[in-house]
Write an enzyme that holds these catalytic residues in place. Structure first.
Site, short mmCIF file in Angstrom:
data_model
loop_
_atom_site.label_atom_id
_atom_site.label_comp_id
_atom_site.label_asym_id
_atom_site.label_seq_id
_atom_site.Cartn_x
_atom_site.Cartn_y
_atom_site.Cartn_z
N SER A 29 66.27 11.76 19.91
CA SER A 29 66.79 13.08 20.26
C SER A 29 67.97 12.98 21.15
O SER A 29 68.51 11.89 21.96
CB SER A 29 65.50 13.25 21.81
OG SER A 29 66.60 14.93 22.59
N HIS A 52 66.51 14.86 16.01
CA HIS A 52 65.71 16.15 17.08
C HIS A 52 66.68 16.74 18.05
O HIS A 52 67.34 15.97 18.49
CB HIS A 52 64.96 15.94 18.35
CG HIS A 52 64.26 16.67 19.16
ND1 HIS A 52 63.20 17.37 18.67
CD2 HIS A 52 64.37 17.11 20.04
CE1 HIS A 52 62.88 18.05 19.62
NE2 HIS A 52 63.31 17.40 20.78
N ASP A 54 68.06 18.85 20.88
CA ASP A 54 67.44 19.84 21.96
C ASP A 54 69.01 21.07 22.37
O ASP A 54 69.43 20.43 23.37
CB ASP A 54 67.45 19.21 23.58
CG ASP A 54 66.35 18.62 23.10
OD1 ASP A 54 64.79 19.24 22.87
OD2 ASP A 54 65.83 16.63 22.98
N MET A 56 69.74 24.40 25.10
CA MET A 56 68.89 24.58 26.24
C MET A 56 69.37 25.97 26.40
O MET A 56 70.74 25.52 26.74
CB MET A 56 68.72 23.83 27.15
CG MET A 56 67.56 22.48 26.99
SD MET A 56 67.51 20.98 28.10
CE MET A 56 67.27 19.66 27.13
N HIS A 85 65.34 22.19 18.69
CA HIS A 85 64.63 22.61 19.68
C HIS A 85 64.45 23.21 20.66
O HIS A 85 65.51 23.19 21.21
CB HIS A 85 63.84 21.05 20.52
CG HIS A 85 62.15 21.21 21.28
ND1 HIS A 85 62.42 20.90 22.67
CD2 HIS A 85 62.04 22.82 21.63
CE1 HIS A 85 61.62 21.03 23.25
NE2 HIS A 85 60.75 22.16 22.87
N MET A 87 65.05 25.45 23.12
CA MET A 87 64.52 25.72 24.90
C MET A 87 65.06 27.29 24.97
O MET A 87 65.70 26.62 25.85
CB MET A 87 64.18 24.87 25.40
CG MET A 87 63.40 23.13 25.13
SD MET A 87 63.56 22.12 25.93
CE MET A 87 64.63 21.12 24.54
N MET A 156 55.01 19.16 24.18
CA MET A 156 56.07 18.50 24.74
C MET A 156 54.61 18.00 26.13
O MET A 156 53.65 17.97 26.73
CB MET A 156 56.27 19.88 25.89
CG MET A 156 57.48 21.18 25.25
SD MET A 156 58.30 19.80 24.51
CE MET A 156 59.41 19.02 26.00
N ASP A 198 56.94 15.57 22.37
CA ASP A 198 58.18 15.02 22.93
C ASP A 198 57.92 14.83 24.24
O ASP A 198 57.54 16.26 24.90
CB ASP A 198 58.67 16.67 22.30
CG ASP A 198 60.36 16.66 23.06
OD1 ASP A 198 60.47 15.70 23.80
OD2 ASP A 198 61.42 17.49 22.50
C1 DX5 Z 1 62.97 17.71 27.22
C2 DX5 Z 1 63.65 17.84 25.68
C3 DX5 Z 1 62.79 16.28 24.99
C4 DX5 Z 1 64.09 14.97 26.01
C5 DX5 Z 1 63.24 13.31 25.79
O1 DX5 Z 1 63.01 18.87 27.40
O2 DX5 Z 1 63.40 18.58 24.88
O3 DX5 Z 1 63.48 15.86 24.05
O4 DX5 Z 1 65.20 14.52 24.85
O5 DX5 Z 1 63.86 12.44 26.07
P1 DX5 Z 1 62.57 11.22 26.35
O6 DX5 Z 1 62.50 11.00 25.43
O7 DX5 Z 1 63.95 10.88 27.36
O8 DX5 Z 1 61.79 12.09 27.67
ZN ZN Z 2 62.36 18.27 22.31
#
Ligand code: DX5
Ligand code: ZN
Length: 261
Positions: A29, A52, A54, A56, A85, A87, A156, A198
């Site tokens: 990620s 991956h 993210d 947000m 991903h 969010m 999650m 995740d």
């Molecule tokens: C958190 C993200 C994850 C994050 C995971 O909201 O969706 O993808 O990058 O990070 P680690 O592996 O450090 O928990």
């Molecule tokens: Zn994620």
């Protein structure tokens, strides 16, 4: 990269052969990478076939990361399967731009998107693979009516929004339940859905989630927190395989380890 409708008609396992073998797959990620040097950071994890990303919005989750322009700029420099991903809520107004940016899969949250069926259909129509993510408080059965539209389910194992949080062992029963739902769905339809996790994945937690049935393991801080990324990915892969081979008995460990990082 499968950005055209023709390419997207290929199955997920055709696009990511490692997923076809049913072996655990580590997905770095980028959220935990050095943002001042994203392209080079991405290149350090090129041994992983899946990346991956993210996205947000500061509304669905209390953090803001990066969006389409960044993904589009990175796309030509990687052969990896790009899984965004998302969010963000609402997600619908951004689906076309994400496809345009070159993502291979969009993983949207069940929570915060009222018309999930419509959203998933739109993602597929754009030529992308379809992922759905579940927050820790969401029951797995919520996916019962959309399984036919889904390529990947992402559980999650932390509350979404930040990297570096502690794995929630309480999510293991949900992973087991979804693995069962996926098996039953495959018996009915012949189609395999990939099950991912995740949050808080590291050498200790990777075997727990694969023993519960997960095959896609997103890992942020445990990968980018190390200097030698290829070796770290390989070690996580080995730990994940050990859990898969060890079977469900490994899960008992979680009951004895409430906090695992
Ligand atoms: C958190 C993200 C994850 C994050 C995971 O909201 O969706 O993808 O990058 O990070 P680690 O592996 O450090 O928990
Ligand atoms: Zn994620």
């Amino acid at each position: 990269m499968p950005q055209s409708p023709a390419a997207s008609s290929r199955s997920l396992s055709a696009q990511v052969p490692e997923a076809a073998a049913g072996k655990p797959l580590i997905a770095p990620s980028l959220l935990s990478a050095d943002f001042s040097d994203l392209r080079r950071e991405m290149e350090t994890v090129a041994t992983a076939p899946w990346l991956h990303l993210d996205v947000m919005d500061g509304h669905f989750v209390p953090n803001i990361s990066f969006g389409m322009p960044v993904i589009k700029a990175l796309r030509p420099h990687s052969k990896a399967f790009f899984d965004a991903h998302l969010m963000i809520s609402p997600v619908d107004p951004h689906l076309d731009a994400l496809a345009e940016a070159g993502v291979d899969q969009m993983t949207v949250h069940v929570e915060g998107n009222w018309h999930l069926n419509r959203t998933l259909q739109r993602i597929a129509a754009l030529g992308c693979k379809v992922g759905v993510a579940l927050c820790p408080a969401t029951l797995p059965e919520v996916l019962g009516e959309v399984l036919e539209l889904v390529d990947t389910i992402l559980v999650m194992t932390v509350n979404p929004g930040f990297g570096g949080q502690t794995f929630m062992p309480g999510q293991l029963p949900k992973i087991r339940r979804l693995a069962q739902m996926i098996d039953e769905n495959e018996e009915r339809t012949g189609r395999r859905i990939l099950l991912g996790v995740d949050g808080g994945i590291n050498l200790q937690t990777a075997p727990l989630v694969t023993a519960a049935g997960a095959r896609l393991l997103v890992a942020g801080s445990s990968v980018f927190g190390q200097k030698d990324r290829p070796a770290t990915i390989a070690a996580l892969q080995a730990a994940a395989c050990a859990g898969e081979e060890g079977g469900r008995s490994v899960e008992d460990v979680s009951a004895r380890s409430p906090s695992m990082r």
